[in-house]
Design an enzyme around this catalytic site. Structure first.
Site, mmCIF file in Angstrom:
data_model
loop_
_atom_site.group_PDB
_atom_site.id
_atom_site.type_symbol
_atom_site.label_atom_id
_atom_site.label_comp_id
_atom_site.label_asym_id
_atom_site.label_seq_id
_atom_site.Cartn_x
_atom_site.Cartn_y
_atom_site.Cartn_z
ATOM 1 N N HIS A 123 0.928 -1.414 0.233
ATOM 2 C CA HIS A 123 0.100 -0.032 0.345
ATOM 3 C C HIS A 123 0.772 1.229 0.169
ATOM 4 C CE1 HIS A 123 0.473 1.249 4.252
ATOM 5 N NE2 HIS A 123 0.465 -0.615 4.283
ATOM 6 N N ASP A 158 -0.207 4.522 1.427
ATOM 7 C CA ASP A 158 -0.330 5.448 2.161
ATOM 8 C C ASP A 158 0.492 5.122 3.590
ATOM 9 O OD1 ASP A 158 -2.386 3.350 2.498
ATOM 10 O OD2 ASP A 158 -3.241 4.168 4.212
ATOM 11 N N ASP A 215 6.199 1.412 6.790
ATOM 12 C CA ASP A 215 5.477 0.362 6.516
ATOM 13 C C ASP A 215 4.251 1.719 5.997
ATOM 14 O OD1 ASP A 215 2.712 -1.443 6.799
ATOM 15 O OD2 ASP A 215 2.395 -0.766 9.298
ATOM 16 N N GLU A 219 -4.329 1.722 3.763
ATOM 17 C CA GLU A 219 -5.129 1.130 4.219
ATOM 18 C C GLU A 219 -4.830 1.193 5.906
ATOM 19 O OE1 GLU A 219 -2.914 -2.659 5.933
ATOM 20 O OE2 GLU A 219 -2.025 -0.572 6.217
ATOM 21 N N GLU A 220 -3.960 2.092 6.086
ATOM 22 C CA GLU A 220 -3.547 2.349 7.271
ATOM 23 C C GLU A 220 -4.910 2.962 7.693
ATOM 24 O OE1 GLU A 220 -1.049 1.387 9.188
ATOM 25 O OE2 GLU A 220 0.633 1.632 7.640
ATOM 26 N N ASP A 232 3.611 -6.262 3.173
ATOM 27 C CA ASP A 232 3.685 -5.415 4.295
ATOM 28 C C ASP A 232 4.081 -6.003 5.426
ATOM 29 O OD1 ASP A 232 2.823 -3.484 5.827
ATOM 30 O OD2 ASP A 232 0.432 -3.582 5.508
ATOM 31 N N HIS A 284 4.283 3.110 12.976
ATOM 32 C CA HIS A 284 3.379 4.176 13.932
ATOM 33 C C HIS A 284 3.807 4.492 14.730
ATOM 34 C CE1 HIS A 284 0.123 0.513 11.834
ATOM 35 N NE2 HIS A 284 1.355 1.058 10.855
#
Length: 485
Positions: free
Chosen positions: A76, A78, A115, A145-146, A169, A457
């Site tokens: 992904h 994003d 990520d 995705e997030e 991922d 994150h």
């Protein structure tokens, strides 16, 4: 001068740095999506870009691989945008400030977006390297995705010919994920009514909890700050204290276990000391229960005297505390098939009151579809019983374990040859896009891998340089595997 230009593999880190220079937060992916389209045009690739900016790029097989089954490379575009307190950046306009720290690439004061920027960088490097042998490659790069895997849910894959997906991922080298839970986002609302109350306001703050990702860490035995606050308020009710609940809020993301929750209650001045004593006694009991798994729980109390505030009517206060105290929470069932795997869980991730309603957001997960639906129905029934309503969004299926997987067996064999040991093959309780794609691709055969990353994150996110190189070599070997020569 590019910060990463001397790192190997050169093309991987070249494209990773270009990606980091393009703002790409969730829901703001147009710039990075257009960049991918430009890459496809420049390299003469078949490509597709949909209205929400998902991108598919297709490269024909290299010589000698025309008869091999296509492989889908998937990730992904994003990233989660978090920053260190006080750090100035506009994630919608500014690129990241990359740094090298020993074996790691990191970003100054922000998340790195490894990520899943590294998946995109791997794919672009392969597509830009005609010397790499491969069958037909179908590169699928999704948006958002997030924030609920919206891109994977919406994407049209009808142009694809392959059913083997190499999802890039994951964040642990040497671990191959072969199954994941399905889930949904469940939203509950309850209409509220208020009345005026005068007295002493006590501002309560539960804090110091570890928190964590509700898919990866719900089995760690930590506390949920919202539930702890609900327990404190229930203890006052059960002890016969009269009080008004003015406001309560906690949690930041539905898929994150809440670390902090605040509430304001109004009490009679003459009862204040007894109520504070009761609250401190209850938090001491909670702290003792979580002394091993969440040892830093604290309750901070500040007061305001001589105030008049709007507080919930007794009926609505009782309904709110009933929901917090009695809704399902945490692990519901462990898998009977895979030892140590959480099968079904619920995370109460966000809760707040406003002038009109109570709002609660849950992340519900299960590797068994019927169990997920049953848990969602239990939430709905209790919320509706006290006069509220429930809406379910973003439902995605589980990615079920495939007993006969050609891709998995190839990957294990190649890994053992390259690393001299057997990889860890596991199922996870967190969600991956493979679950959604499994509903779009018949007989899906998939694994998820990736290089070592830490602190994803968070503004401490780091990507291992040496692991990035090893995993890239592994991916190239896997693409070069032949069956139909």
């Amino acid at each position: 001068m590019a910060v990463l230009e001397n790192l190997e593999p050169k093309k991987v880190f070249h494209y990773f740095e270009e990606i980091c220079n393009i703002p790409h937060p969730s829901y703001k992916e147009k710039k990075i999506s257009d960049y991918l389209v430009g890459f496809a045009k420049e390299h003469g690739l078949e490509y597709y870009q949909d209205e929400i900016y998902n991108v598919i790029m297709i490269a024909p097989a290299t010589a000698g691989y025309e008869n091999e089954d296509p492989i889908i490379l998937q990730g992904h575009m994003d990233m989660v945008c978090e920053k260190q307190p006080g750090h100035e950046i506009d994630f919608e306009k500014d690129g990241l400030e990359l740094m090298i720290e020993g074996d790691y690439v990191t970003a100054n004061g922000t998340t790195l977006g490894g990520d899943d920027g590294i998946a995109v960088a791997y794919a672009l490097a392969i597509l830009d390297s005609p010397e790499i042998a491969h069958p037909r490659l179908e590169v699928v790069i999704t948006v958002s995705e997030e924030v609920g895997m919206d891109g994977a849910t919406a994407i049209d894959l009808s142009m694809l010919k392959g059913n083997k997906i190499l999802n890039l991922d994951s964040e642990d080298e040497g671990v191959m994920t072969v199954s994941c839970a399905g889930g949904n986002s469940t939203f509950a609302t309850l209409p509220l009514a208020y009345e005026s109350m005068s007295g002493t306001a006590l501002n309560l703050e539960v804090k110091g909890l570890k928190g964590g990702h509700s898919g990866a860490e719900i089995d760690k035995g930590g506390a949920n700050a919202i539930l702890v606050m609900g327990r404190l308020l229930l203890s006052l009710t059960n002890a016969g204290f009269s009080y008004g609940l003015s406001a309560i809020s906690g949690g930041a993301k539905q898929n994150a276990i809440p670390r902090e929750t605040v509430a304001t209650i109004v009490v009679a001045p003459e009862k204040k000391d007894a109520i504070v004593e009761k609250l401190n006694s209850e938090i001491a009991a909670v702290a003792k229960e979580y002394a091993v798994n969440d040892p830093a729980i604290v309750l901070a109390i500040t007061e305001e005297t001589g105030v008049t505030k709007d507080v919930l009517t007794e009926e609505k206060r009782s309904a709110v505390i009933c929901l917090i105290s009695n809704l399902p929470r945490g692990i519901q069932t462990m898998s009977a098939d895979i030892e140590g795997l959480v099968e079904t869980s619920l995370n109460m991730g966000i809760l707040f009151t406003n002038e009109k309603e109570l709002h609660i957001e849950f992340s519900i997960r299960s590797s068994v579809g019927t169990a997920k639906n049953e848990l969602t129905d239990r939430v709905r029934q209790l919320v509706e019983f006290v006069g509220g309503s429930v809406e379910v969004n973003g439902d995605y299926p589980a990615w079920e374990f495939k007993k006969d997987s050609v891709l998995r067996e190839d990957a294990i064999r190649i890994f053992e040859k390259m690393y001299g040991k057997t990889p860890r093959v596991e199922a996870i309780h967190a969600g991956l896009e493979c679950g959604i794609l499994a509903g779009k691709i018949k007989d899906l055969d998939a694994i998820s891998i990736g290089p070592d990353m830490i602190g994803i994150h968070t503004f401490e996110e780091k990507l291992s340089i040496s692991s990035t190189q090893r995993v890239y070599e592994f991916v190239k070997e896997l693409l070069a595997c032949k069956h139909n020569a």
